[in-house]
Design an enzyme around this catalytic site. Structure first.
Site, PDB file in Angstrom:
ATOM      1  N   ALA A  45       0.840  -1.200   0.000  1.00 45.61           N
ATOM      2  CA  ALA A  45       0.000   0.000   0.000  1.00 45.61           C
ATOM      3  C   ALA A  45       0.879   1.255   0.000  1.00 45.61           C
ATOM      4  O   ALA A  45       0.501   2.295  -0.541  1.00 45.61           O
ATOM      5  CB  ALA A  45      -0.914  -0.004   1.219  1.00 45.61           C
ATOM      6  N   GLU A  48      12.133  -9.951 -10.054  1.00 44.47           N
ATOM      7  CA  GLU A  48      13.534 -10.318 -10.303  1.00 44.47           C
ATOM      8  C   GLU A  48      14.362 -10.161  -9.037  1.00 44.47           C
ATOM      9  O   GLU A  48      15.208 -10.998  -8.708  1.00 44.47           O
ATOM     10  CB  GLU A  48      14.138  -9.432 -11.407  1.00 44.47           C
ATOM     11  CG  GLU A  48      13.516  -9.620 -12.779  1.00 44.47           C
ATOM     12  CD  GLU A  48      12.289  -8.747 -13.028  1.00 44.47           C
ATOM     13  OE1 GLU A  48      11.580  -8.381 -12.064  1.00 44.47           O
ATOM     14  OE2 GLU A  48      12.036  -8.439 -14.206  1.00 44.47           O
TER      15      GLU A  48
END
Ligand code: THU
Length: 160
Positions: free
Chosen positions: A66, A75
């Site tokens: 959030a 990655e």
């Protein structure tokens, strides 16, 4: 004055049929983990699978928050886990699949700049190229022989 030119090359495969079984299976892992991404804000799901030289496959998906900047790309989720769990292992290959929940992503999606920098750290550390395959949800698959091919003029420990 002199000019310095660096060129990058990608190989583009039309379909999975053109790939080896080993690469296909790593991409399948990336596709499968992409579906578990936690991306309620962007609705853009990314999955990564890494093959280590000890035979382990490490996967990761993007994890949003959030508080947006606190999230992490797929990655880096995968590569930091690999680095912490198997600090001595080398990364042979990385496979990435990315796609939006709103539309079908059919072109290869490369790792973002911050992820390229993070992957570069491990490529320099191991002094061996990390091969990177990346795709959307469907469509062509791109291959880079190394991370440095995707990040010319990179910053690394040699300048510190
Ligand atoms: N994202 C990745 O996981 N990898 C990238 O290389 C680019 C972007 C994620 C971050 C964020 O959760 C979402 O995709 C949209 O940017």
């Amino acid at each position: 004055m002199k000019e310095i030119e660096v060129s990058s090359k990608l190989q583009v495969f039309e379909s999975f049929d053109e790939l080896s079984e080993e690469v296909k299976s790593l991409l399948e892992e990336a596709i499968s983990v992409r579906k578990q991404a936690y991306a309620p804000y962007s609705n853009f799901l990314v999955g990564t699978a890494l093959l280590l030289d000890n035979g382990e496959v490490i996967t990761g998906s993007n994890q949003e928050n959030a508080s947006y900047p606190s999230g992490l790309c797929a990655e880096r989720t995968a590569i930091y886990y690999a680095g912490s769990k198997f600090p001595e292992a080398q990364i042979v290959r990385m496979a990435i699949s990315a796609g939006s929940k709103h539309s079908i992503t059919s072109k290869p999606i490369p790792p973002c700049g911050a992820c390229r920098q993070a992957i570069a750290e491990y490529e320099v550390k191991q002094s061996k190229p990390i091969e990177i395959y990346f795709m959307g949800e469907t469509g062509t698959i791109a291959r880079s022989h190394s991370l440095s091919n995707l990040l010319p003029f990179g910053f690394d420990k040699s300048v510190l």
